[in-house]
Design an enzyme around this catalytic site. Structure first.
Site, PDB file in Angstrom:
ATOM      1  N   LYS A 162       0.846  -1.194   0.000  1.00 22.62           N
ATOM      2  CA  LYS A 162       0.000   0.000   0.000  1.00 22.62           C
ATOM      3  C   LYS A 162       0.885   1.249   0.000  1.00 22.62           C
ATOM      4  O   LYS A 162       1.828   1.355   0.792  1.00 22.62           O
ATOM      5  CB  LYS A 162      -0.899  -0.004   1.240  1.00 22.62           C
ATOM      6  N   ASP A 191      -0.475  -0.685  -4.583  1.00 20.26           N
ATOM      7  CA  ASP A 191      -1.827  -0.132  -4.609  1.00 20.26           C
ATOM      8  C   ASP A 191      -1.801   1.250  -3.975  1.00 20.26           C
ATOM      9  O   ASP A 191      -1.593   1.378  -2.771  1.00 20.26           O
ATOM     10  CB  ASP A 191      -2.801  -1.048  -3.861  1.00 20.26           C
ATOM     11  N   GLU A 219      -1.855  -0.512  -8.933  1.00 21.80           N
ATOM     12  CA  GLU A 219      -3.310  -0.480  -8.847  1.00 21.80           C
ATOM     13  C   GLU A 219      -3.789   0.933  -8.490  1.00 21.80           C
ATOM     14  O   GLU A 219      -3.277   1.552  -7.560  1.00 21.80           O
ATOM     15  CB  GLU A 219      -3.708  -1.467  -7.753  1.00 21.80           C
ATOM     16  N   ASP A 244      -9.090  -0.086 -10.076  1.00 20.42           N
ATOM     17  CA  ASP A 244      -9.870  -0.678  -8.974  1.00 20.42           C
ATOM     18  C   ASP A 244     -11.077   0.215  -8.680  1.00 20.42           C
ATOM     19  O   ASP A 244     -12.168  -0.028  -9.205  1.00 20.42           O
ATOM     20  CB  ASP A 244      -8.984  -0.867  -7.730  1.00 20.42           C
ATOM     21  N   LYS A 268     -14.346  -6.418  -7.415  1.00 19.54           N
ATOM     22  CA  LYS A 268     -14.711  -6.760  -6.033  1.00 19.54           C
ATOM     23  C   LYS A 268     -16.224  -6.884  -5.968  1.00 19.54           C
ATOM     24  O   LYS A 268     -16.944  -6.030  -6.506  1.00 19.54           O
ATOM     25  CB  LYS A 268     -14.247  -5.668  -5.063  1.00 19.54           C
TER      26      LYS A 268
END
Ligand code: MG
Length: 367
Positions: A162, A191, A219, A244, A268
């Protein structure tokens, strides 16, 4: 066979370590569980966590939407008439994708049980096991390198790092520290959760390419709404770019695919509104030659089981981000998927394979 009852429960499970991204810090996994009972006694389960910063939903809004808006739409309906059922479910409200996902999951759990198949086989059965990455939260450079090393030592081969919370140079140094700690072998994906500007993204990704940090993909570097920016980043770097937060719906996916704004899409269930819509996104992406990952929010093993069953069933889904249950201090249910290190295995039980009695015991203690 009709849907006879829809019940909801709220649960809370502590995380053993805080989960920190550019958008939020989570210490307790909260969720709404939905239980769907059919007239033949079949029971299906679903889950929706509140992820305000991504879907705009809260625990209260999820529970309200399911109880007051979605329940009246499906109650008494035939569970095998799926086209009508899912159409009604998605037309009942704008947004509220997590609430819809929980009901969609429970319906798929019922459908696959009625057909006598584990859910992943009911949906296509492409893979019998899948491998998940493990997420490194945003912390100091030293802490992130130590965490990454620990996860690799624990048997994971893919790290999701992250970034996107502070200065871009700090992020580059963090990735450098992680790569130095874990060596050249593990896959490293980043991400940024929308935390970088377009210029910073291009600068940082090009610099990491020059440094030989060997990043598998990046991402959602830029804001969810900035499809043009996403495309710019993709066109000015060699590292694959994944959408995303930019892709919730089939229409979002079509826009990203038509404009060639991403190399990959992260699906998701909490964004798409469940498996029914997620399948459509994946099929559309496949038609454009764009492979997908399936990821999750901070969910318990119930929601992750549904997402993993879906991910394993499809040929075009080639990356998996299902580490959330491994971050929980307790496992609130028995059954569902099992973890063998980084590998996710599916039982031969029908549907999601959730043990109803065990689950009801835990829910009655917590609600
Ligand atoms: Mg993401």
């Amino acid at each position: 066979m009709n849907i006879q009852a829809v019940d909801t429960y709220s649960i809370a499970v502590p995380l053993h370590t805080p989960f920190k991204t550019a958008l939020r810090t989570v210490t307790v996994a909260e969720s709404v569980y939905v239980k769907l009972t059919c007239s033949d006694g079949t029971i299906g389960w679903g889950e929706a966590p509140p992820t305000h910063v991504i879907t705009g939903e809260s625990l209260a809004s999820i529970q309200y939407t399911i109880e007051s808006i979605l329940k009246p739409v499906i109650l008494g309906k035939r569970v095998i008439e799926t086209e009508r059922l899912f159409e009604n479910l998605h037309q009942a409200a704008v947004g509220n994708t997590s609430a819809k996902a929980a009901v969609d999951m429970a319906l798929h759990d019922c459908l696959s049980q009625i057909c006598g198949l584990p859910l992943y086989q009911f949906l296509g059965g492409y893979n019998h096991s899948i491998e998940t990455d493990y997420t490194v939260s945003i912390n100091t450079r030293e802490q992130m390198a130590a965490d990454a090393g620990q996860y690799i030592d624990n048997g994971f081969n893919v790290l999701k790092i992250k970034v996107g919370k502070d200065d871009i140079e700090k992020d580059i140094k963090r990735i450098e520290a992680v790569r130095n700690r874990v060596g050249s072998e593990p896959l490293i994906r980043l991400d940024a959760n929308q935390g970088w500007s377009v210029k910073d993204s291009i600068y940082a990704i090009q610099k990491m390419e020059d440094m030989g940090l060997n990043i598998e993909l990046v991402e959602q570097p830029v804001k969810a709404w900035d499809i043009e920016g996403l495309k710019k980043v993709k066109e000015h770097t060699f590292t694959p770019i994944m959408a995303d937060e930019s892709v919730f719906s089939v229409e979002d996916a079509r826009r990203v695919l038509q404009t060639e704004s991403a190399d990959l899409i992260n699906i998701k269930l909490m964004k798409s509104g469940g498996i029914y819509q997620a399948r459509k996104i994946n099929q559309l992406a496949e038609a454009y030659g764009v492979p997908c990952m399936v990821g999750s929010m901070i969910e318990t093993k119930l929601g992750i089981s549904a997402a993993a069953h879906f991910a394993a069933s499809q040929r075009n889904i080639i990356r998996y981000d299902f580490d959330a249950p491994l971050m929980l201090a307790e496992d609130p249910l028995e059954g569902g998927i099992t973890y063998n290190g980084c590998h996710i295995l599916f039982s031969s039980d029908n549907g999601l394979g959730i043990s109803n009695i065990q689950l009801e015991d835990i829910l009655s203690q917590q609600t």
